[in-house]
Every structure is written in structure tokens, then in C-alpha cells.
Design a protein around this motif. Structure first.
Motif, PDB file in Angstrom:
ATOM      1  N   ILE A   1       7.489   8.732   8.549  1.00 13.71           N
ATOM      2  CA  ILE A   1       8.244   9.369   7.309  1.00 13.71           C
ATOM      3  C   ILE A   1       9.783   9.435   7.829  1.00 13.71           C
ATOM      4  CG2 ILE A   1       8.797  11.240   5.558  1.00 13.71           C
ATOM      5  CD1 ILE A   1       5.483  11.970   6.074  1.00 13.71           C
TER       6      ILE A   1
ATOM      7  N   GLU B   1      14.150  11.172   2.903  1.00 19.27           N
ATOM      8  CA  GLU B   1      13.254  12.095   2.028  1.00 19.27           C
ATOM      9  C   GLU B   1      14.056  13.152   1.530  1.00 19.27           C
ATOM     10  OE1 GLU B   1      10.081  12.244  -0.320  1.00 19.27           O
ATOM     11  OE2 GLU B   1      10.507  10.685   1.084  1.00 19.27           O
TER      12      GLU B   1
ATOM     13  N   ILE C   1       5.215  11.590  -1.690  1.00 21.20           N
ATOM     14  CA  ILE C   1       4.145  11.444  -0.724  1.00 21.20           C
ATOM     15  C   ILE C   1       3.579  12.557  -0.959  1.00 21.20           C
ATOM     16  CG2 ILE C   1       5.413  12.322   1.263  1.00 21.20           C
ATOM     17  CD1 ILE C   1       3.838  10.284   2.968  1.00 21.20           C
TER      18      ILE C   1
ATOM     19  N   GLN D   1      -1.494  11.828   2.464  1.00 19.16           N
ATOM     20  CA  GLN D   1      -1.114  10.661   2.888  1.00 19.16           C
ATOM     21  C   GLN D   1      -0.520  10.452   4.217  1.00 19.16           C
ATOM     22  OE1 GLN D   1       1.234  10.034  -1.013  1.00 19.16           O
ATOM     23  NE2 GLN D   1      -0.114   7.953  -1.463  1.00 19.16           N
TER      24      GLN D   1
END
Length: 461
Positions: free
Chosen positions: A307, A312, A324, A328
Motif C-alpha cells: 500500500i 492513500e 481498501i 484485503q
């Protein structure tokens, strides 16, 4: 809203990191820089740049008026503060929001609440998160501190209510020591943060420092597992890992769940980190504080989850929901990060703001080096000595340590003294390899002469 123009109110390696993340999202980047940083890599990489003031940080990176003038003149619609400087300043957030610009981070109210250790403790207790036994609020007098210490039991840690970075902290084993050390802590806290307020907590002997990376969109929150940051010098982290292999599965699940619960309870927006002390003997963990920003060590969490935390946080602070879900996110392997500072580890870590004559940085699978260097760059003497971070990823911790050592031996930074020899020595140390360390382990290890100068210590000058 859609962010199109991002102003970067920071410098060094984190500025470069933000630029890469923003460009991947198709966002125009504007780099603010001091007069001393006119030729830094972030200025060269950004789409635009603007000078924010003279070299001293208090006249540039820490001066809200100058930053706001630059932000407004650049027509930026968002600001990323990075870490350090004004990243956890409620006053800066309010100034940004008053200018109708998006702050890439939590609200001023959240920063104020979670940045004050006493208020953060209250928030943790309200969310059902374990905390170290300690004072219920701020402690203003030495007599009050002595009374509370008698209740919670010695040894006690005396800490500044505001701020961080290890400043204003003392440990007292009895009342006489408390009465001597509390005024010192008050003075140091007042000088560093403009706030002499203290709080007390029971000192956990030989604890491990474990932290959980979270991301929230103001309503929902997820975690990206935990990191261990127990190898510290002067309360500053030097070596960080993800995950923390000292934890069993249940403790890990409980720890991460508590972090998410607290993030949700305070309606957290952006990337943040909840820090804990872990007593390996009893398997107890205690919340100590929250960092309401991206952290230096965020890459190890990215390496084990895949990630991009900076992307994000830009998304969620721009008004999007988390893209997300927790189920996950899986942990893949082990990652280690070491901080490369321009310091001479053989001379009490004396700063070394030299000129980088030439460099070689290895590349390959599971190797990441976040930095702001280029050949011919003169390291300015005005700021933190961090040059960058070496991050490695491998299936297991033992393989990650082996890879780290290989990478460090291959790095060449001619003209500089760096902390690479320290990390090579740590990678070779049997206790480090066996995870037999804690937050007070490194300084006695250094004092015992374990860092020996050789002709093959890497990072050669």
C-alpha cells in the motif's frame, strides 16, 4: 474535491517521497524551499518551486506567515506537511483551512487532542485501549507529582504533556529523584514546546517500542500491521522493522485492533501511527502516544502490504473514502529500514554536512532507498542530518538482515561520513539477530565499544 495542485511544506527525503506519490496521482507539485535549499533534489523534481525564506527553519519551514504567502501565491489547493516542522501544528492547519486549502492530514482539533499526551491518553481510555498506569491529567506542581507517583508506584516516567522527540523525559526511582528531576523536565518542556506541563506514568523496564500504522478517512479506518522500533539512540529511532516478530498472533491482532478502534473513535483522517510499549515478559501492551502524520519509517509498512501510504493519505484528505478494506490487507514477508544520517558514528555522531563527491546506490528486488542526494550536492548544516533511508524486504527476518548487510556494503557516498557503519555492526550483532533488545539496549551497547572502526565499514568517505 479533486486535488490538482499540491504544495509541499517540507524538505529532504520526505519532500521527494511526496513528489513521487503526487505525480503518480497526476497532481502538479509545488516545492517550498529555503534559501539554503535552492538546489536540493525536491526543487529539481517538482513541477514548480517557490522560496519561503532564509536558511534558518524558524524563518522558513517553521514560519506560518511565510508559508501561507507562498501557498496562496502558488494557487495550491492542498498542502502536504510531511513529518517534523509544522506537520503537527494546529495553528498551521487552521491557517491552511482559513485559506480554503486542503491540509493533507487530520483536522486541527484532532491534532490538538492527540498531540497532547494527556488528552491522547484520555481518548485511548475512552476507546478501551490499554494505557500505562499514570496521572489522570496534567501535573502542574512537584508536590502533586510526588503524591501521584506514590499512588502509581516507582519507578515513574516524567514526560512533557506537549511535544515529543524524547524531550522533557526523566525517570525517577524514588521521591527524592522525582523532586530533583521534575523541575528539570518542566524547564526543558517549556523551552522546547512553550508548555511546561507534565504528566506521569509508571516506567516499564526494558520495554519494546511497537507501533501500528493506520489510515482513516474520517469515518472508517484500517491498519497496515505493526512495526518494531526498539533500537533507539537518545530516544530517536535508528532501525525499524515490520512486522514485530516478538508478538504472538493473538497479541498482534489485539494490538492492531486497538489502534483501529482509537482511530475510528477520534474520526481520524489521513495516515497516522499509534505507539505502544510492549512488555515481552507479561505480553502486555500500553498505548503511549499518537503521531498525527506520516512517519519516517512508513516505508517498511508499505513493503509488507503493497500500500502506498502517501498516495492513500492524499486521497482520503481530498475527500475520498478508503479504497481498501481490512480483509484485503495481508502481511507479506519482513521489512527493515535503517536511517542514514550525515554523522560520524566514531566521533559521538558528530554532524557531517559535507559535499557528496560521488555516489553509488544499489538496486534490485526488495531494495528501496529513499533519499534526496545527487553527486555534487552540498549538505546544508541548518537541518536534521537525515540523508535517507535504506529499506529491504525479504521472506523472513533473517533473510532481510542478510540483504540489508549486502546493500549497506555496496553503498558508496564519497565525501561524507554516515551512520552506515553503525547499521552494519548492528546487523552482525548476535542479540540483534536474535531479537534480544529493547528501547534501552543500544546506548549501553555503544558505550561498551561494540562499534569498532574497520577499513570495510561501508558508506565510505
Amino acid at each position: 474535491m479533486t486535488i490538482s495542485r499540491l504544495f509541499i511544506a517540507n524538505r529532504g527525503e520526505i519532500a521527494v517521497r511526496i513528489i513521487h506519490a503526487a505525480k503518480a496521482l497526476g497532481i502538479t507539485t509545488i516545492q517550498g524551499y529555503s534559501e539554503a535549499d535552492a538546489d536540493m533534489l525536491a526543487v529539481k523534481l517538482a513541477d514548480e518551486s517557490i522560496c519561503i525564506g532564509p536558511a534558518p527553519a524558524k524563518e522558513s519551514y517553521l514560519k506560518i506567515d511565510s508559508l501561507m504567502a507562498a501557498i496562496k501565491s502558488s494557487n495550491a489547493d492542498a498542502v502536504h506537511p510531511g513529518y517534523g516542522f509544522l506537520s503537527e501544528s494546529p495553528a498551521f492547519v487552521r491557517a491552511v483551512e482559513a485559506a480554503a486549502v486542503t491540509f493533507i492530514g487530520p483536522s486541527a482539533a484532532t491534532i490538538e487532542r492527540m498531540g497532547d499526551k494527556v488528552e491522547a491518553r484520555k481518548a485511548a481510555e475512552a476507546a478501551g485501549v490499554p494505557v500505562v498506569p499514570g496521572s489522570k491529567g496534567r501535573v502542574e506542581t512537584v508536590d502533586e507529582a510526588a503524591r501521584i507517583a506514590a499512588e502509581i508506584g516507582y519507578p515513574v516516567m516524567i514526560k512533557a504533556a506537549a511535544g515529543g522527540g524524547g524531550r522533557g523525559i526523566r525517570v525517577a526511582d524514588n521521591e527524592a529523584e522525582l523532586r530533583k528531576l521534575a523541575p528539570q523536565a518542566q524547564q526543558e518542556a517549556a523551552a522546547a514546546f512553550g508548555d511546561g506541563g507534565l504528566y506521569l506514568e509508571r516506567a516499564v523496564r526494558s520495554p519494546r517500542h511497537i507501533e501500528v500504522q493506520i489510515v482513516g478517512d474520517g469515518t472508517n479506518a484500517i491498519h497496515c500491521f505493526e512495526r518494531e522500533c526498539s533500537l533507539q539512540r537518545r530516544r530517536q529511532k535508528v532501525w525499524e522493522e515490520a512486522g514485530a516478530d516478538c508478538l504472538d498472533a493473538k497479541t498482534r491482532d489485539d494490538l492492531c485492533a486497538s489502534a483501529v478502534a482509537l482511530a475510528k473513535d477520534v474520526n481520524y483522517r489521513g495516515a497516522g501511527t499509534l505507539e505502544y510499549l510492549y512488555d515481552e515478559a507479561t505480553k502486555e501492551f500500553f498505548f503511549i502516544e499518537m503521531n498525527t502524520r506520516i512517519q519516517v519509517e512508513h516505508p517498511v509498512s508499505e513493503m509488507i502490504t503493497g500500500i502506498d501510504l502517501v498516495q492513500e493519505m492524499i486521497r482520503v484528505c481530498g475527500g475520498q473514502k478508503l479504497n481498501i478494506t481490512q480483509d484485503q490487507i495481508t502481511r507479506n514477508g519482513h521489512a527493515i529500514e535503517v536511517r542514514i544520517n550525515a554523522e560520524d558514528p566514531y566521533k559521538q555522531f558528530m554532524p557531517w554536512p559535507g559535499k557528496l563527491e560521488s555516489m553509488h546506490l544499489p538496486e534490485g528486488d526488495g531494495i528501496r532507498i529513499d533519499h534526496f542526494l545527487y553527486e555534487g550536492y552540498q549538505i546544508p548544516p541548518f537541518y536534521d542530518s537525515l540523508l535517507g533511508k535504506v529499506i529491504v524486504h525479504a521472506p523472513t527476518r533473517a533473510e532481510a538482515i542478510k540483504k540489508l548487510k549486502t546493500v549497506l556494503q555496496q553503498i558508496e557516498l564519497k565525501g561524507l561520513k554516515t551512520t552506515i557503519p553503525l547499521h552494519l555492526a548492528l546487523a552482525d550483532d548476535p542479540d540483534v539477530q536474535a531479537r534480544k533488545f529493547h528501547t534501552q539496549w543500544l546506548e549501553p551497547w555503544l558505550a561498551a565499544g561494540n562499534l569498532k572502526q574497520t577499513s570495510t565499514t561501508g558508506g565510505a568517505s
